[in-house]
Every structure is written in C-alpha cells, then in structure tokens.
Write an enzyme that holds these catalytic residues in place. Structure first.
Site, PDB file in Angstrom:
ATOM      1  N   ASP A  70       0.829  -1.226   0.000  1.00 27.11           N
ATOM      2  CA  ASP A  70       0.000   0.000   0.000  1.00 27.11           C
ATOM      3  C   ASP A  70       0.861   1.272   0.000  1.00 27.11           C
ATOM      4  OD1 ASP A  70       0.452  -1.073   2.706  1.00 27.11           O
ATOM      5  OD2 ASP A  70      -0.729   0.606   3.450  1.00 27.11           O
ATOM      6  N   HIS A  71       2.173   1.111   0.153  1.00 28.29           N
ATOM      7  CA  HIS A  71       3.078   2.257   0.109  1.00 28.29           C
ATOM      8  C   HIS A  71       3.904   2.296  -1.175  1.00 28.29           C
ATOM      9  CE1 HIS A  71       2.541   3.278   4.470  1.00 28.29           C
ATOM     10  NE2 HIS A  71       1.990   2.082   4.384  1.00 28.29           N
ATOM     11  N   HIS A 160       7.080  -1.306  13.297  1.00 26.02           N
ATOM     12  CA  HIS A 160       5.859  -1.695  12.587  1.00 26.02           C
ATOM     13  C   HIS A 160       5.534  -3.175  12.859  1.00 26.02           C
ATOM     14  CE1 HIS A 160       2.711  -1.489   9.722  1.00 26.02           C
ATOM     15  NE2 HIS A 160       3.371  -1.550   8.596  1.00 26.02           N
ATOM     16  N   HIS A 247      -2.957   7.689   7.017  1.00 24.70           N
ATOM     17  CA  HIS A 247      -2.988   6.228   7.070  1.00 24.70           C
ATOM     18  C   HIS A 247      -4.072   5.785   8.048  1.00 24.70           C
ATOM     19  CE1 HIS A 247      -1.397   2.085   7.372  1.00 24.70           C
ATOM     20  NE2 HIS A 247      -0.768   2.341   6.243  1.00 24.70           N
TER      21      HIS A 247
HETATM   22 ZN   LIG Z   1       0.528   0.920   5.411  1.00 24.58          ZN
HETATM   23 ZN   LIG Z   2       2.772  -1.107   6.579  1.00 23.71          ZN
END
Ligand SMILES: [Zn+2]
Ligand SMILES: [Zn+2]
Length: 298
Positions: A70-71, A160, A247
C-alpha cells in the site's frame, strides 16, 4: 511551489490497503524551497500529483518508508508515466529513490517487469533513456539520507511489528522548520526522539470500537499500528505545533461499524489536549511561523 509558503506538506493518500476512492494509498508530498520530495507512492499517487498540477517528472526524489504494497504500488505509475513526453511527465534525468534495504531489488525488478514498455517507448517515442533510469540509494540505520539546497532528510527506524522490517519514518528539515512523517509504526520512542518539537508531526493511526478490539485478528492489526490514545501520548511528548493523522485504519466488522472521525479525536483527547487534525487526501500544511491547514478546492 505553493504560493502559500516555501515549506508545504501535502497528504496525497491518507488511506490503507482498502481500495477506497476517497482515501488513496499512502503518499505524502513535501515541497521545500525549489524541491519536491515524495514519501511513499501508494495507489493513486500519480493522480493526486496531477490534481496538484505537479508534473510527475518534476520530483527530486522518492523516499520509501517500508515495503508493504500500500506504500509502493503507485511507484511504476509515478516512474513510467513521469517519463512520458507531456506536461504531466517529461522526466529527463534518473528518478532518485531513497529507501531502506530492499529499494534496489524493488526498482531493478520493476525495470525487468516493465522492460517491454521501456523498450517500445525508447524505440517508438524516442524517449530519453536517462528519464527512465533510476538512481537508488539504500540505508540500514538512522541518519541523514538526503541533503540539497538547505533541505535535509533524516531517516529513523520505527516499530511496525517484529516481522515487518525494515520500517522507517522521515524527519524533513528546511529553513529552521521541521516536518516529521511517522511511516507505519506502533507507539515508538524513536518517533518521539526524532519528532520532539517538530512544527508538524504526521502520524499513522488505527482504531476500532472497544467491542471489536478483543478479536484476535483485530489484535494482530493493532499490533502493527498505533491506537489514537497512544498516538496522543506521542503528540503530548513531542509537542508539535500541529499533529495530523494519516494512514487512517478505521476498522469495523459486518456487525460493528468503524469508529467515526469524531470518535477518533475523542480517543486522542484522552491523552492529548493540543492541536490535532484528521488528514484527508490533498490536505496541505503550510509550515511558516505557524502551521496552516488548507483543504483542496475541487
Ligand atoms: Zn501501510
Ligand atoms: Zn505497513
């Protein structure tokens, strides 16, 4: 460059993997002096840049936070469309890409994946080969990763989740002002260290109603992100002139609706009383004496 300030951060995509037309994939544009830097290129980044009338070929560098798709899924669009001979493209120099370990493999495999297109356009449209080349720089620790004409970018590791490494955030310094983009992270001391006293802190967030928080899959998602209460703790400890969410992972189920934006703010208010804004696509922040929020006039 915006006429409003010479240091502007614009949220191009404030969404998550959900293919929503309202919130595109993660991407943030930083305009500082004569430079235009892109942080991540999620779904639709090229469209948002087009809406801002920023030619794709005009970007000075693309910074990557981590390798969740998604990045990154908007990279081929920004890169290849930016090469085209038109007002929205015309890149004539290699695209500079700066990211943690993994950027070189990603960009070289993309070049392989699109080899047929590149070959065709070189021969057919006579596009300059330099314009489709990439110059990729990798790093594997905290530190300065970019410096040009008074703009400095510092990468810092974030958290993360144990399996999602590398993952970084960025601190951008220009003219004595500071903007920080957290990247995807749970509550993390390194964010607080690098964002302390920033003018603008843009942080990710994930939220669900309390009834849903106990579900195992929700625990797993929330284990990779930050709750609004914890984000509030980060804001309270860093004291930015303005904190803003991007986000937005607002999670629901078939029975339990996702939290509203008002609920997101109410949760944040449990731990933080200062200025906070819920980001939306194309929301811009002019960083001057104060941080001024502008919404995109469609
Ligand atoms: Zn993300
Ligand atoms: Zn991520």
């Amino acid at each position: 460059m915006s006429q409003h300030s010479d240091f502007t951060v614009t949220l191009l995509g404030t969404g998550v993997p959900v293919p929503s037309p309202d919130r595109f994939g993660s991407s943030t544009l930083v305009e500082a002096g004569d430079q235009k830097l892109l942080i991540d290129a999620g779904r639709g980044a090229a469209i948002r840049l087009f809406q801002l009338k920023v030619p794709l070929g005009r970007l000075d560098a693309l910074f990557l936070t981590h390798y969740h798709s998604d990045h990154t899924s908007g990279i081929p669009d920004v890169w290849l469309t930016g090469w085209l001979e038109s007002f929205f493209g015309t890149r004539r120099a290699p695209l500079r890409v700066i990211g943690p370990t993994g950027a070189k493999v990603l960009m070289s495999k993309l070049a392989e994946a699109y080899a047929a297109d590149i070959k065709i356009r070189l021969a057919d449209e006579k596009l300059p080969p330099e314009g489709v080349a990439t110059a990729v720089e990798e790093f594997d620790r905290d530190g300065r990763v970019y410096e040009k004409n008074g703009v400095k970018v510092i990468a810092f590791e974030v958290d993360h989740g144990d399996l999602i490494k590398p993952a970084y955030g960025y601190r951008i310094e220009y003219g004595g002002r500071v903007a920080v983009v957290s990247g995807d992270t749970r509550y993390n001391e390194n964010v607080i260290k690098h964002a302390a006293g920033a003018d603008l802190l843009i942080h990710e967030v994930a939220a669900a109603r309390p009834e849903l928080m106990q579900e195992a899959y929700m625990q797993r998602i929330l284990g990779h992100h930050i709750t609004p209460r914890d984000a509030g703790r980060v804001f309270a400890q860093t004291k930015p002139k303005l904190a803003a969410y991007t986000h937005l992972a607002l999670l629901g189920s078939d029975k339990i609706p996702p939290p509203t934006l008002d609920e997101l703010i109410a949760e944040t208010r449990q731990t933080y009383a200062g200025p906070v804004e819920v980001g939306e696509d194309l929301m811009a922040f002019d960083i001057g004496e104060n941080v001024v929020v502008r919404r995109f006039a469609r």
